[in-house]
Design a protein around this motif. Sequence first.
Motif, mmCIF file in Angstrom:
data_model
loop_
_atom_site.group_PDB
_atom_site.id
_atom_site.type_symbol
_atom_site.label_atom_id
_atom_site.label_comp_id
_atom_site.label_asym_id
_atom_site.label_seq_id
_atom_site.Cartn_x
_atom_site.Cartn_y
_atom_site.Cartn_z
ATOM 1 N N PRO A 87 0.595 -0.933 0.342
ATOM 2 C CA PRO A 87 0.595 -0.057 -0.531
ATOM 3 C C PRO A 87 1.034 1.103 0.222
ATOM 4 C CG PRO A 87 0.253 -1.068 1.827
ATOM 5 C CD PRO A 87 1.048 -1.751 1.007
ATOM 6 N N ALA A 88 0.917 2.209 -0.816
ATOM 7 C CA ALA A 88 1.140 3.735 -0.781
ATOM 8 C C ALA A 88 0.064 4.587 -0.929
ATOM 9 C CB ALA A 88 2.304 3.299 -2.087
ATOM 10 N N GLU A 89 0.673 5.534 -0.232
ATOM 11 C CA GLU A 89 -0.571 7.519 -0.227
ATOM 12 C C GLU A 89 -0.155 8.251 -1.402
ATOM 13 O OE1 GLU A 89 -1.788 11.218 2.717
ATOM 14 O OE2 GLU A 89 -1.284 9.046 3.385
ATOM 15 N N ALA A 90 -1.408 8.050 -2.309
ATOM 16 C CA ALA A 90 -0.902 9.156 -3.548
ATOM 17 C C ALA A 90 -0.640 9.901 -3.366
ATOM 18 C CB ALA A 90 -2.357 8.548 -4.508
ATOM 19 N N VAL A 95 -5.464 6.290 -2.099
ATOM 20 C CA VAL A 95 -4.458 5.241 -1.503
ATOM 21 C C VAL A 95 -3.922 4.363 -2.616
ATOM 22 C CG1 VAL A 95 -4.045 3.299 0.009
ATOM 23 C CG2 VAL A 95 -4.323 5.095 0.981
ATOM 24 N N THR A 96 -3.117 3.347 -3.016
ATOM 25 C CA THR A 96 -2.491 2.760 -3.567
ATOM 26 C C THR A 96 -2.217 1.594 -3.182
ATOM 27 O OG1 THR A 96 -0.865 2.987 -4.267
ATOM 28 C CG2 THR A 96 -2.754 3.980 -6.026
ATOM 29 N N ILE A 97 -2.647 0.362 -3.479
ATOM 30 C CA ILE A 97 -2.340 -1.230 -3.152
ATOM 31 C C ILE A 97 -1.426 -2.096 -4.252
ATOM 32 C CG2 ILE A 97 -2.864 -3.031 -2.029
ATOM 33 C CD1 ILE A 97 -5.447 -2.218 -1.101
ATOM 34 N N ALA A 98 -0.506 -2.322 -4.327
ATOM 35 C CA ALA A 98 -0.244 -3.158 -5.117
ATOM 36 C C ALA A 98 0.602 -4.529 -5.450
ATOM 37 C CB ALA A 98 1.521 -2.471 -6.147
ATOM 38 N N ILE A 99 -0.150 -4.807 -6.550
ATOM 39 C CA ILE A 99 0.566 -6.760 -6.225
ATOM 40 C C ILE A 99 1.223 -7.208 -7.346
ATOM 41 C CG2 ILE A 99 -1.153 -8.619 -6.134
ATOM 42 C CD1 ILE A 99 -3.601 -6.771 -5.821
ATOM 43 N N ASP A 100 2.044 -7.986 -7.365
ATOM 44 C CA ASP A 100 2.955 -8.328 -7.905
ATOM 45 C C ASP A 100 2.821 -9.719 -8.331
ATOM 46 O OD1 ASP A 100 5.195 -9.144 -9.868
ATOM 47 O OD2 ASP A 100 6.358 -9.135 -8.438
ATOM 48 N N PRO A 131 -17.177 2.406 -4.329
ATOM 49 C CA PRO A 131 -17.667 2.207 -5.590
ATOM 50 C C PRO A 131 -16.888 2.997 -6.961
ATOM 51 C CG PRO A 131 -19.532 3.093 -4.348
ATOM 52 C CD PRO A 131 -18.424 3.083 -3.245
ATOM 53 N N ASP A 132 -16.483 4.142 -6.563
ATOM 54 C CA ASP A 132 -15.317 4.729 -7.420
ATOM 55 C C ASP A 132 -13.628 3.967 -7.141
ATOM 56 O OD1 ASP A 132 -14.826 5.709 -4.969
ATOM 57 O OD2 ASP A 132 -14.182 7.862 -5.190
ATOM 58 N N ALA A 133 -13.180 3.398 -7.050
ATOM 59 C CA ALA A 133 -12.255 2.578 -6.518
ATOM 60 C C ALA A 133 -12.254 1.454 -7.826
ATOM 61 C CB ALA A 133 -11.877 1.805 -5.108
ATOM 62 N N MET A 134 -11.216 1.360 -8.193
ATOM 63 C CA MET A 134 -10.582 0.720 -9.434
ATOM 64 C C MET A 134 -9.236 0.118 -9.686
ATOM 65 S SD MET A 134 -9.771 3.884 -12.529
ATOM 66 C CE MET A 134 -10.550 3.659 -12.779
ATOM 67 N N LEU A 135 -9.136 -1.296 -10.214
ATOM 68 C CA LEU A 135 -8.116 -2.077 -10.214
ATOM 69 C C LEU A 135 -7.365 -2.032 -12.139
ATOM 70 C CD1 LEU A 135 -7.453 -5.503 -8.266
ATOM 71 C CD2 LEU A 135 -7.414 -5.408 -11.571
ATOM 72 N N GLU A 136 -6.600 -1.577 -11.878
ATOM 73 C CA GLU A 136 -5.919 -1.727 -13.053
ATOM 74 C C GLU A 136 -4.421 -2.663 -13.185
ATOM 75 O OE1 GLU A 136 -4.306 2.223 -12.319
ATOM 76 O OE2 GLU A 136 -6.213 3.678 -13.065
ATOM 77 N N THR A 137 -4.788 -3.228 -14.010
ATOM 78 C CA THR A 137 -3.225 -4.268 -14.814
ATOM 79 C C THR A 137 -2.234 -3.495 -15.214
ATOM 80 O OG1 THR A 137 -4.692 -5.054 -16.669
ATOM 81 C CG2 THR A 137 -4.953 -6.356 -13.769
ATOM 82 N N GLY A 138 -1.117 -3.511 -15.279
ATOM 83 C CA GLY A 138 -0.166 -3.233 -15.666
ATOM 84 C C GLY A 138 0.590 -4.097 -16.499
ATOM 85 N N ASP A 139 1.961 -4.074 -17.101
ATOM 86 C CA ASP A 139 2.720 -4.245 -16.907
ATOM 87 C C ASP A 139 3.766 -5.253 -16.705
ATOM 88 O OD1 ASP A 139 2.165 -3.513 -20.307
ATOM 89 O OD2 ASP A 139 3.341 -2.216 -20.068
ATOM 90 N N GLY A 140 4.308 -6.245 -16.793
ATOM 91 C CA GLY A 140 4.925 -7.363 -15.421
ATOM 92 C C GLY A 140 3.839 -7.417 -15.290
ATOM 93 N N GLY A 141 3.201 -8.375 -14.980
ATOM 94 C CA GLY A 141 2.478 -8.684 -14.077
ATOM 95 C C GLY A 141 1.500 -7.850 -12.913
ATOM 96 N N MET A 142 1.879 -6.668 -12.818
ATOM 97 C CA MET A 142 1.038 -6.002 -11.893
ATOM 98 C C MET A 142 -0.003 -5.493 -12.069
ATOM 99 S SD MET A 142 3.972 -5.668 -9.650
ATOM 100 C CE MET A 142 3.601 -4.343 -9.036
ATOM 101 N N MET A 143 -0.750 -5.473 -10.897
ATOM 102 C CA MET A 143 -2.003 -5.195 -10.786
ATOM 103 C C MET A 143 -2.130 -3.825 -9.627
ATOM 104 S SD MET A 143 -4.883 -8.439 -9.738
ATOM 105 C CE MET A 143 -4.600 -9.715 -11.162
ATOM 106 N N THR A 144 -2.890 -3.254 -10.227
ATOM 107 C CA THR A 144 -2.656 -1.879 -8.169
ATOM 108 C C THR A 144 -3.963 -1.581 -9.156
ATOM 109 O OG1 THR A 144 -0.383 -0.872 -9.997
ATOM 110 C CG2 THR A 144 -2.158 0.304 -8.544
ATOM 111 N N ILE A 145 -5.037 -1.184 -7.102
ATOM 112 C CA ILE A 145 -5.559 -0.773 -6.865
ATOM 113 C C ILE A 145 -5.959 0.403 -6.054
ATOM 114 C CG2 ILE A 145 -7.422 -1.615 -5.389
ATOM 115 C CD1 ILE A 145 -6.345 -4.094 -4.651
ATOM 116 N N ARG A 146 -6.419 1.154 -7.020
ATOM 117 C CA ARG A 146 -6.344 2.470 -6.976
ATOM 118 C C ARG A 146 -7.586 3.335 -5.873
ATOM 119 N NH1 ARG A 146 -2.548 4.402 -8.848
ATOM 120 N NH2 ARG A 146 -1.382 3.414 -10.837
ATOM 121 N N PHE A 147 -7.475 3.320 -4.725
ATOM 122 C CA PHE A 147 -8.777 4.017 -3.966
ATOM 123 C C PHE A 147 -8.327 5.192 -4.085
ATOM 124 C CE2 PHE A 147 -8.378 -0.038 -1.950
ATOM 125 C CZ PHE A 147 -9.612 -1.005 -1.376
#
Length: 152
Positions: A87-90, A95-100, A131-147
């Motif tokens: 987790p990291a504060e934006a 808050v963003t939560i990164a998942i490798d 409801p306004d949070a989202m999950l994004e998938t990125g390059d290199g197998g990363m998922m980022t949840i943005r709150f």
Amino acid sequence: MRTGISFARDWQLIKVARSLRRHDVSGPLVRRILEDAPSGLTERVTAIAGRLGEENGKMLLAHTEERFDPPTLMEGLLLTWGIPCEPAEADDGGVTIAIDCEGSAAAIRETFADVRVAGPYLAGYVRALQPDAMLETGDGGMMTIRFPPHGE
């Protein structure tokens, strides 16, 4: 000692119970279905996973206190499921939560059977929590949840 039961048999049963993992048929089944899926089936399975994630998220919300912090709740769920996250504060106060996903592949397979199911399920869960949070998938197998910042 009961009649007909021997110590050796009991000892063998204890050893078997300790050495075998939980028997999971659904994980290998989902993986094989997705591997051999005809056109359109993967999309149908992932759509179901998204709806299931949203339903499960809503059920969790029904059992939590009124004042909860969605990012902390999501981080706790991921850690409970054995999925490491960062987790990291934006900059905007969210808050963003990164998942490798590559580094957590075993944990993701243990929980979701396949990353193709994990993404939609988690996206549905996240929408249920905020409801306004989202999950994004990125390059290199990363998922980022943005709150985004959540009002008090």
